[in-house]
Design an enzyme around this catalytic site. Structure first.
Site, PDB file in Angstrom:
ATOM      1  N   ASP A 155       0.846  -1.307  -0.021  1.00  0.00           N
ATOM      2  CA  ASP A 155      -0.004  -0.144   0.087  1.00  0.00           C
ATOM      3  C   ASP A 155       0.884   1.234  -0.061  1.00  0.00           C
ATOM      4  O   ASP A 155       1.901   1.323   0.211  1.00  0.00           O
ATOM      5  CB  ASP A 155      -0.928   0.005   1.220  1.00  0.00           C
ATOM      6  CG  ASP A 155      -0.182  -0.129   2.719  1.00  0.00           C
ATOM      7  OD1 ASP A 155       0.860  -0.936   2.507  1.00  0.00           O
ATOM      8  OD2 ASP A 155      -0.462   0.745   3.544  1.00  0.00           O
ATOM      9  N   GLU A 169      -0.054  -1.451   5.869  1.00  0.00           N
ATOM     10  CA  GLU A 169       0.887  -0.895   6.669  1.00  0.00           C
ATOM     11  C   GLU A 169       0.733   0.297   6.833  1.00  0.00           C
ATOM     12  O   GLU A 169       1.014   0.798   7.966  1.00  0.00           O
ATOM     13  CB  GLU A 169       2.513  -1.288   5.997  1.00  0.00           C
ATOM     14  CG  GLU A 169       3.576  -1.298   7.008  1.00  0.00           C
ATOM     15  CD  GLU A 169       4.059   0.471   6.907  1.00  0.00           C
ATOM     16  OE1 GLU A 169       4.976   0.679   7.737  1.00  0.00           O
ATOM     17  OE2 GLU A 169       3.583   1.346   6.021  1.00  0.00           O
TER      18      GLU A 169
END
Length: 383
Positions: free
Chosen positions: A75, A139
């Site tokens: 991400d 994350e």
């Protein structure tokens, strides 16, 4: 792998808009790169779904009992105001030896370098040992993927873990990182007309009392970590009231605490809960607190074998010595450290301080050289 192909892989990753979501497309692309080798006995590819359109990827190559972990998250953060960018954040552009795009530094550059390292070993059919890649979701918003993979046992028994977070153009190795406690305090009062405040209970007043006292409370956590510094605390959101001529019946405050290994999250929770309980002893006070995806601080040992190995390989390749540092931001390491086994975690990867900013970029030479670094490190790790 030729540099042009390395750049192509990174550019393709950047083209995938995985802003706090949609990581499955990143997993799709990385899977496609390993697809030609899927039938080999020493290659294992697993998709681990976190939520719809959000897939972690675990790729293991090689054989042996000793396992080296590679970790990178799929991400990225939002590009923000597009007018602040000189180019499309999801279309890689090269200028002056740098590749620009959202995630170039944080951390599709590092993720791409790890993937390319493993592909190079497969192409050459010279895998030095068992290497396991963890490509994770979420994350940036709470290490969700790393937590899921850890609980499922994928990181159990590792002999070492390399997280390819940006480390000042490969000049530093991070051995520790701060933990995170996001909290929300809600104050409930009683609405009334502002001309008759004695008939109501002002929720904002009571929340301000908490806000003032919690600052003093957090200042008592004053130990200094040699790599991470002090615990920090920021009051970041304050909301309350419905309209200007009413006594506010509800108010909300959010805060962010970055912890150090000296103080466990439980110790901080106890202090905050104690303050809430103390204030609620006062007439009319009704405060409650919620903790949002807390992460423990990650401690490290500068003399650990993996740290020394990283520095030794770095000395062979780079002219400037590598600096051992702590990272103020949290990483997936905060979750992976809960895996079974005793192993060191280090953060070392290509990238610079342009993370989370407009015109995020990565130096192409640093990126390409990081692949050679990871290859040499893996060989040295198993030898």
């Amino acid at each position: 792998m030729e540099k042009e192909k390395q750049i192509e892989i990174l550019a393709n990753l950047i083209a995938i808009d995985s802003v706090n979501d949609n990581e499955a497309k990143v997993a799709d692309y990385i899977t496609s790169l390993f697809e030609p080798y899927k039938d080999r006995e020493d290659v294992d590819i697993k998709r681990v779904t976190y939520a719809p359109n959000r897939d972690n990827l675990v790729v293991t190559i090689g054989k042996g009992k000793k396992v080296l972990g590679f970790s990178g998250h799929e991400d990225v953060v939002s590009p923000g105001e597009l007018s602040a960018w000189d180019s499309d954040p999801f279309k890689a552009e090269i200028k002056d030896g740098k590749l620009f795009g959202r995630g170039a530094t944080d951390m599709k550059g590092g993720l791409a370098a790890l993937v390319i390292t493993m592909l190079d070993f497969l192409v050459a059919d010279k895998i030095p040992g068992k290497i396991r890649l963890f490509a994770t979701v979420g994350e940036e918003t709470g290490e969700y993927g790393a937590a899921q993979l850890t609980k499922a046992g994928y990181a159990d028994g590792l002999a070492g873990l390399i997280i390819a977070e940006p480390s000042n153009e490969m000049k530093e190795v991070g051995i520790a990182s701060k933990g995170v406690i996001d909290y929300a305090v809600t104050s409930m009062g009683k609405g009334a007309h502002s001309s008759k405040p004695e008939e109501g209970i002002n929720a904002i007043d009571h929340l301000i009392d908490f806000a003032n006292e919690v600052k003093l409370l957090m200042e008592k956590f004053d130990e200094v970590d040699p790599f991470l510094g002090k615990l920090t605390h920021v009051q970041s959101v304050f909301q309350g009231g419905e309209q200007i001529n009413s006594v506010p019946a509800k108010a909300l405050m959010k805060g962010n605490i970055r912890t150090i290994p000296t103080y466990s999250n439980q110790a901080v929770f106890a202090a905050l809960n104690g303050l809430i309980d103390k204030l609620n002893q006062k007439p009319g006070y009704d405060l409650s607190i919620e903790y949002i995806f807390p992460e423990e601080a990650m401690s490290g040992d500068a003399n650990a074998e993996l740290v020394q190995l990283v520095r030794s390989v770095h000395d062979e390749m780079y002219s400037d010595p590598m600096k051992v540092v702590g990272n103020t931001g949290a990483s997936d390491g905060s979750e992976f450290l809960h895996a079974k086994g005793n192993f060191s975690i280090v953060q070392v990867g290509p990238g610079n301080d342009s993370e989370h900013q407009s015109n995020e970029n990565i130096d192409i030479d640093v990126f390409s050289q990081s692949v050679e670094f990871y290859k040499k490190l893996a060989v040295a790790f198993f030898n």
